[in-house]
Design a protein around this motif. Structure first.
Motif, mmCIF file in Angstrom:
data_model
loop_
_atom_site.group_PDB
_atom_site.id
_atom_site.type_symbol
_atom_site.label_atom_id
_atom_site.label_comp_id
_atom_site.label_asym_id
_atom_site.label_seq_id
_atom_site.Cartn_x
_atom_site.Cartn_y
_atom_site.Cartn_z
ATOM 1 N N HIS A 16 31.870 49.918 43.132
ATOM 2 C CA HIS A 16 32.201 48.099 43.404
ATOM 3 C C HIS A 16 31.415 48.089 41.666
ATOM 4 C CE1 HIS A 16 27.618 48.477 42.073
ATOM 5 N NE2 HIS A 16 27.869 49.117 42.101
ATOM 6 N N ARG A 58 44.662 48.627 42.308
ATOM 7 C CA ARG A 58 45.122 49.711 43.550
ATOM 8 C C ARG A 58 46.423 50.470 42.962
ATOM 9 N NH1 ARG A 58 45.429 49.934 50.480
ATOM 10 N NH2 ARG A 58 46.401 52.087 50.448
ATOM 11 N N TYR A 80 42.052 54.656 52.039
ATOM 12 C CA TYR A 80 41.954 53.672 50.771
ATOM 13 C C TYR A 80 42.013 52.448 51.441
ATOM 14 C CZ TYR A 80 42.053 51.628 45.865
ATOM 15 O OH TYR A 80 42.157 50.521 44.903
ATOM 16 N N GLU A 98 39.165 48.398 50.727
ATOM 17 C CA GLU A 98 38.679 46.996 49.881
ATOM 18 C C GLU A 98 37.903 46.468 51.006
ATOM 19 O OE1 GLU A 98 41.031 48.087 46.166
ATOM 20 O OE2 GLU A 98 41.826 46.026 47.545
ATOM 21 N N ASN A 138 33.319 44.030 44.013
ATOM 22 C CA ASN A 138 34.180 44.010 44.701
ATOM 23 C C ASN A 138 34.372 45.730 44.977
ATOM 24 O OD1 ASN A 138 36.125 41.622 44.948
ATOM 25 N ND2 ASN A 138 37.245 42.695 43.006
ATOM 26 N N VAL A 193 35.690 49.220 47.033
ATOM 27 C CA VAL A 193 36.420 50.049 46.948
ATOM 28 C C VAL A 193 36.229 51.579 47.565
ATOM 29 C CG1 VAL A 193 38.529 51.580 45.901
ATOM 30 C CG2 VAL A 193 37.829 49.008 45.184
#
Length: 695
Positions: free
Chosen positions: A323, A333, A350, A352, A479, A481
Motif C-alpha cells: 500500500h 502492475r 493479482y 488492486e 492504493n 495491491v
C-alpha cells in the motif's frame, strides 16, 4: 610427601575427573553462550530495549547461575572426599601449611587446565551452534558468525567468578583445624523433628495456591478492576516455594506408621535413613526441582516462539501485499510482472483497490503511573474500503447496509484490554467535513489489510463509501495491491528485489515513520506541541535499511517469515541452550548427591551386613533413597511446569486455542524426555553408589 600425594591422586582420579568435568562444562557452556550472544551479528538482530533482548539477558544470568550451582556442588563433593586423607595426614603430624599448599597446587593446576580447555572448546562449539541456528533461517547466507572480544571478556569474567567460588570452598575446608571433626565429617547428621502427616498435603495445596495467586489472580484482577496489582504481589511466588519445600521435606523425612504397620516396619531403615540429612537433601531436591522447571519453561517458550514465528505469516491469505499514497508514482502492475518474470516467479492472482484515509474518533485505553487503566477519546486517520472491493480482494463475502461497518482483524483475533474492534465513535471526511456514526457489525479476518492501518482497517457499505469519497483526491487515498505467487517460500530473491524497487520509487509522500499520522501531526501543530514522528525516515537519502520502521512497509510473506525468524530464533536458540544447561546441572547435582549418600552411609551398610542383612536387602535400602532423590524432584518440577504453562497460556487471553493446546502436548513430550534422562542418571548413580558402598 609429593610422591604420596601423587599416589593418592592417581588412586582417587575419579574425584578430580568429576570436578574437572563440572568446571569444564561450566566454562564451555557460559563461554559459548557469551560468544554467541555478544556476537555483533546477534546484537544487530536484537532490537534495542526490546523484550527479546531483556529475555536474553535473563537467560544469560540463568545460565551463569546454573553452571555456578552445579560446579559448587562438584567442588563440595571433592573437598568432602579430601577431608579424610587431609585429617589422616594431620593426625600423623603433617604440617597444615604444607597440606594447604599441596591442596591448592593440585586444585590450581586442575583449574588452569580445564578452564583453558573450556574456553578453547567454546569457540568451535559456538560456531557449530551458530551454523545450526542459521540453518533455521530463510536467506541467512549473508549472516556471518563474528567473534567479539566482549564475548571472551564475559567468559573470562565468569571463569574468575567460578575460581573465586571454588577458592572460597577450599578456604572454608582448610580453616577447620579440629582433626576429629574432619575425620568424622561423614558421620554428621541433621535430625529433624517429627514431620506431621499433613505436611505433604499442605505443601501440595500451597504449590497450587501460589501458582494461582501469582499467575491467574493478576490477570483476572486486571480485567475486572482495570488496574494492575501492586508490585509486592510478586511475593506470592514465595507461597509456591514454601509449598515445594514442605512437600519435599515430607517426602524425605516423614516416616509415620500409618495404617499399614507391616509395610512400615519392613521398610523402616530405608524410610528413616534420609531423615539424618533431611534438610540438606530437601534443599538439594528443591534446587533440582527448580532446574527442571527452568528446563520445561525455557524449552517450552523457545519452541512456542519458534512455532509462532514459523507459522505466523502463514495465516495471511495473500502472499504479497503493498500500500502507498495514491498520488505517488509507484510500481505499476506491468513493472511488478516484469520483475517477477526476471526472477522466474509465477504470479497466480493479482488485485488492486483504493482505500480512503478518513478521520476517525475512537475510544482506546491507557494506563496511568499508578497502574490504573482509563478510557479516552482520540482522533487519527484510518483506512476504509468498500464492501464490494473487500469481497473482490479477499474472496470473503461482506454485505453491509448504510450506517454499518465491520473491522478487519487478524486470524484468531482476541480482543485486548487496550482497544476493541467496536472502538469507532465517528468517521469524518477530512475535506468536506461530512461525518457519520456507523454501527458495529462484527469483525472479519484478513491478515494482509491489518498491517495497513492503525488501530484497524475498516469496511463500509458501498453507499457510505461513495458518500465519504466525495471531495477526496489522491492525496487522501491509498492504493492497495495484493497478489499470490506459486511456491512463495522459493521467491526470496524476488521479494528482496521488489522491496528495493518500492523503496527506490518512494517519494516525500510516503517517507514517514511507521507511527506517523498526518491528522495527529496537524492537531499537535495547532496545539503548539511537538509531534515526535515528524520528519523523514531517510528513504530518499538511502540511509541504511529503514523498511522495518516505514509507514508503508509492504507485507511479503517470505520476508515477513525471515524477519520474524531472525529475531525469534535467537531467543529460541538461547532458550534451548538454557534448557540443555539446566538438564546438565540437575543431572550432575543428582549424581553428586547420590554419591554423597553412598559415601555417608557406607559404614552403616557394612553394619547391616554384619547384623545379617543380605545384599539384596542392602541394595533395596540404597535404591529406595536414590529413588526419592530422583522421583520427587522430577515429578514436582514437571507438575509445576505443566500447571504454570497451562495457567499462563489460558489467563493470557482467557482462552486456549488450537496452537496453545498443541504446545501443551509438546510440553508433555518434553516431560517424558526429562523423565527418561533422569531415569538414565538414576541407573548410573545407583551403579556408582553400589560400587562405593561395596554392595
Amino acid at each position: 610427601m609429593n610422591k604420596i600425594m601423587a599416589k593418592l591422586q592417581k588412586n582417587n582420579k575419579g574425584q578430580y575427573t568429576l570436578l574437572g568435568i563440572c568446571i569444564f562444562l561450566s566454562v564451555l557452556l557460559v563461554s559459548a553462550f557469551s560468544f554467541l550472544y555478544f556476537s555483533p551479528t546477534v546484537q544487530d538482530l536484537l532490537p534495542q530495549g526490546g523484550d527479546t533482548r531483556k529475555l536474553s539477558w535473563l537467560l544469560f544470568f540463568v545460565t551463569a547461575a546454573g553452571c555456578t550451582i552445579f560446579t559448587v556442588y562438584g567442588a563440595d563433593l571433592f573437598f568432602r572426599n579430601k577431608s579424610r586423607e587431609f585429617g589422616v595426614f594431620l593426625a600423623l603430624g603433617a604440617q597444615k601449611k604444607k597440606l594447604e599448599a599441596q591442596l591448592f597446587r593440585e586444585v590450581s593446576l586442575l583449574l588452569l587446565k580445564v578452564v583453558f580447555l573450556g574456553i578453547l572448546a567454546a569457540i568451535p562449539v559456538s560456531w557449530l551452534i551458530w551454523k545450526a541456528f542459521s540453518g533455521l533461517l530463510i536467506g541467512a547466507d549473508g549472516l556471518q558468525y563474528r567473534f567479539t572480544p566482549l564475548g571472551a571478556a564475559a567468559g573470562l569474567l565468569f571463569t574468575l567468578l567460578l575460581i573465586l567460588c571454588i577458592g572460597s570452598e577450599g578456604i572454608r575446608f582448610v580453616k577447620r583445624t579440629n582433626i576429629i571433626d574432619i575425620l568424622n565429617d561423614r558421620r554428621k547428621t541433621e535430625m529433624v523433628k517429627e514431620i506431621k502427616p499433613w505436611t505433604g498435603k499442605l505443601g501440595l495445596f500451597l504449590i497450587v495456591a501460589g501458582l494461582i495467586l501469582a499467575v491467574a489472580v493478576p490477570a483476572v484482577f486486571t480485567r475486572i478492576f482495570l488496574r494492575l496489582l501492586p508490585s509486592f504481589w510478586n511475593l506470592t511466588w514465595l507461597v509456591t516455594l514454601t509449598g515445594l519445600y514442605l512437600f519435599l521435606l515430607s517426602a524425605v523425612a516423614h516416616s509415620g506408621k500409618g495404617r499399614n504397620r507391616d509395610k512400615y516396619y519392613k521398610n523402616i531403615i530405608s524410610t528413616n535413613l534420609m531423615r539424618f540429612t533431611a534438610r540438606q537433601t530437601t534443599k538439594n531436591m528443591c534446587v533440582i526441582t527448580l532446574l527442571i522447571f527452568v528446563i520445561l519453561i525455557s524449552a517450552f517458550w523457545g519452541i512456542m516462539y519458534y512455532n509462532s514465528a514459523f507459522t505466523g505469516s502463514d495465516n495471511a491469505p495473500v502472499d504479497y501485499s503493498m500500500h502507498y499514497p495514491a498520488a505517488e508514482p509507484q510500481l505499476t502492475r506491468s513493472e511488478v510482472e516484469s520483475l517477477a518474470d526476471a526472477h522466474g516467479v509465477d504470479i497466480t492472482f493479482y488485485e488492486e483497490a483504493k482505500a480512503l484515509e478518513l478521520i476517525i474518533r475512537y475510544v482506546s485505553r491507557d494506563m496511568d503511573d499508578n497502574g490504573k487503566y482509563f478510557d479516552y477519546e482520540s482522533e487519527k486517520l484510518a483506512s476504509f474500503v468498500s464492501a464490494s472491493d473487500f469481497t473482490r480482494i479477499s474472496g470473503i463475502p461482506v454485505s453491509l447496509a448504510p450506517g454499518e461497518y465491520q473491522t478487519v482483524v487478524r486470524d484468531n483475533y482476541q480482543r485486548t484490554i487496550w482497544i476493541g474492534p467496536d472502538c469507532l465513535l465517528e468517521i469524518t471526511n477530512p475535506v468536506t467535513g461530512a461525518a457519520i456514526s456507523p454501527a458495529f457489525q462484527g469483525t472479519v479476518a484478513f491478515e494482509n489489510m491489518t498491517l495497513m492501518s492503525e488501530p484497524f482497517a475498516f469496511i463500509l457499505s458501498d453507499e457510505d463509501y461513495r458518500e465519504l469519497c466525495m471531495g477526496l483526491g489522491d492525496t487522501d487515498m491509498d492504493n492497495m495491491v495484493f497478489f499470490n505467487v506459486r511456491d512463495v517460500y522459493s521467491t526470496y530473491a524476488f521479494a528482496g528485489a521488489l522491496q528495493d524497487a518500492l523503496v527506490k520509487h518512494a517519494t516525500s509522500l510516503s517517507d514517514h515513520y511507521g507511527n506517523y499520522d498526518a491528522h495527529e501531526e496537524k492537531l499537535a501543530v495547532s496545539a503548539g506541541k511537538n509531534y515526535s514522528y515528524s520528519g523523514s525516515i531517510g528513504l530518499l537519502e538511502n540511509t541504511g535499511n529503514p523498511v522495518d520502521d516505514w509507514k508503508y512497509a509492504p507485507f511479503f510473506k517470505v520476508l515477513q517469515k525471515q524477519d520474524a525468524m531472525q529475531l525469534v530464533a535467537i531467543y529460541v536458540l538461547l532458550s534451548v541452550y538454557v534448557a540443555i544447561l539446566s538438564l546438565t546441572a540437575c543431572s550432575v547435582m543428582s549424581y553428586v548427591r547420590s554419591v554423597t549418600i553412598a559415601i555417608d552411609n557406607k559404614n552403616m551398610f557394612g553394619d547391616l551386613k554384619r547384623l545379617g542383612a543380605g545384599s539384596a536387602y542392602v541394595k533395596r535400602v540404597l535404591r529406595a533413597q536414590l529413588k526419592r532423590l530422583y522421583f520427587y524432584p522430577t515429578a514436582a518440577g514437571c507438575s509445576i511446569g505443566l500447571l504454570f504453562s497451562l495457567l499462563l497460556t489460558y489467563f493470557n487471553d482467557m482462552r486456549l486455542d488450537v496452537f496453545e493446546i498443541r504446545m501443551l502436548f509438546v510440553l508433555l513430550l518434553l516431560m517424558v524426555f526429562i523423565a527418561t534422562i533422569m531415569y538414565i542418571m538414576y541407573r548410573i548413580s545407583l551403579k556408582k553408589a553400589e560400587d562405593i558402598a561395596e554392595i
